[in-house]
Design an enzyme around this catalytic site. Sequence first.
Site, PDB file in Angstrom:
ATOM      1  N   GLU A 351       0.821  -1.215   0.000  1.00 50.00           N
ATOM      2  CA  GLU A 351       0.000   0.000   0.000  1.00 50.00           C
ATOM      3  C   GLU A 351       0.856   1.266   0.000  1.00 50.00           C
ATOM      4  OE1 GLU A 351      -2.845  -0.369  -0.827  1.00 50.00           O
ATOM      5  OE2 GLU A 351      -3.263  -2.417  -0.229  1.00 50.00           O
ATOM      6  N   HIS A 438      -5.107  -6.077 -11.035  1.00 48.10           N
ATOM      7  CA  HIS A 438      -4.528  -7.061 -10.115  1.00 48.10           C
ATOM      8  C   HIS A 438      -4.166  -8.356 -10.832  1.00 48.10           C
ATOM      9  CE1 HIS A 438      -6.842  -4.344  -7.462  1.00 48.10           C
ATOM     10  NE2 HIS A 438      -5.827  -4.531  -6.649  1.00 48.10           N
TER      11      HIS A 438
END
Length: 664
Positions: A351, A438
């Site tokens: 992140e 993703h």
Amino acid sequence: MLAVGTQAGAASADTHASAAKKPLTLTGKLDTGALPAKLTPSARAELIRGANATKADTAKSLGLGAQQKLTVKDVVKDRDGTVHTRYERTYAGLPVLGGDLVVQTAKSGKTEKVTRAATAKLGKVSTTAAVKPAAAEKKALALAKDAGSAKTSADKAPRKVIWIAGGKPTLAYETVIGGLQDDGTPNQLHVITDAATGKKIFQWQGIETSTGTGNTEYSGTVSLSTSTSGSSYTLNDTTRGGHKTYNLNHGTSGTGSLFTDPDDTWGDGTPNNAQTAAADAHYGAAETWDFYKDTFGRTGIRGDGAAAYSRVHYGNSYVNAFWDDSCFCMTYGDGQNNQDPLTALDVAGHEMSHGVTAATAGLNYSGESGGLNEATSDIMGTGVEWYANNASDKGDYLIGEKIDINGNGTPLRYMDQPSKDGGSADYWSSGVGNEDVHYSSGVANHFFYLLSEGSGAKTINGVNYNSPTSDGLPVTGIGRDKALQIWYKALTEQFTSTTDYASARTGTLAAASALYGASSPEYKAVENAWAGVNVGSRDGGGNPPPTGNGTFENSNNINIPDGYGSASSSVDVTGISGAAPSNLQVSVDIKHSYRGDLIVDLVAPNGAYARLKDYSPYDSAANVSGTWTVDASSVAAAGTWKLRVQDVYTGDTGYIDDFKITFP
């Protein structure tokens, strides 16, 4: 050696001059001068101030029009003094999306290279819109609702922009849609609509997430950097810019409350204690900060010494974690039934790395650039995990393995063979950019594994891997540390907002060349690892370039210092393996008031060079323009080729207008 053949066009050149032997043999030893320098926040700020002070001159030297202005976004300095300045652009006061570029200057201040997100030239563009902002907003809202967004609304009125990322400069609106995505993640959908027709041009998601469901991550007993507040302690890490960890207590907005504790002991190792997830997040943030600082000399996510912050216990049973650049923060849900916080160490590194990407390349979170954005976070999150050397969470090439997202002990993603997750791509294909980011990230994740460890079956740190290649040929790895340095250098100095997989190959090859040399085993490993995922050809493969032609051109104007100075224009040749041809075509256009002062050489990636034009003091004509045929069969085709121009007498000035090489 390189041998020069005939030359066509107007120039006073010694076309029969024999080529000199290469003056330097490059090896695979790391060129530490090409590594990023460890800049203090104040030193970085000084570089940015200097770049801002000269940005008007830079814009002029790049040939930008009077209505175009540059804004300094980031500056990276190498140990050898090379500076890479990242700019964003405006036109008539409007942001130019896809107009970002990176200017590389030597220690002397000479411009060596310019990397642009879009190669199209920005001429005159009308700034008068036929479509009203309300219509653009309506279109964007409808797209968000079709995607399953809830509580959807525009965060702010549409803004006019110039969209150049798609090639043709177009007046457009950018609308940012808020609310929630279909899984409860905050929405920040950017929709670009044509201001003349109202049609959608492009869209991307501004909230960058790790997807999945699973169990909590435990890093064992760790040391946390905290602060005192009266008789209590807070999760405020003043040693790392003041990184704070907050408790949202199942809310979905705001900052929440800063975690406090009376005895400086946080959590009990179970998800039932609210402090446990906070301790994991705070630890992950600290390890990520240290990883970037110790590995790349980067202090903080933006490199400015300022901290992000963490929020835990987002929503109810929220099975995700995300980075939001608008708040410069990362947020973690508690997972299924609020019992599985997504606070794994590699998730934290993942992140925060979205923030690094946003502060540097700004890879659009859509298409192939979105896959590269997501893969960068996986790559760097993996680097954080290995860096931490935590006995409870050993380094591996598995993503999210500790959160047991599938409920059966399998990880979220695999880097050695991404398709093992059931959706990710092992290799590049023409449609990979249409997949969820993703899943399209699998191409770059697989490349990184191959570059680090190589192909085939092996056991690393107790984990079994078996990595295939698209062409069935083996790849030999160069080690994770070198692979990380190459990827980071490419990310911060080569990639732009629109970088796709072909451009990522070019960027990583440029990084490998700068660090290890264009003839090094590391450079060849980068070629072979990309070929292993079906991006470009192998070293020595002899395949044609992906574009279908063999022309490489640099049309940037580069000033030639007057009197015993030199300038270089360079092109990065990719997609061509094996030796260069015996009839390499070299086209040159130099504007100069007295061409007799000039010595012009073609310099191959390994340092060999061919004299195209020698010093001719009695040739008083202007300019050098023409095409030479060079026998370059003794050197490899791939790598950085340069046109080197030396001015050996004072009183006359000029610049390199264009340099082009063609592989027949």
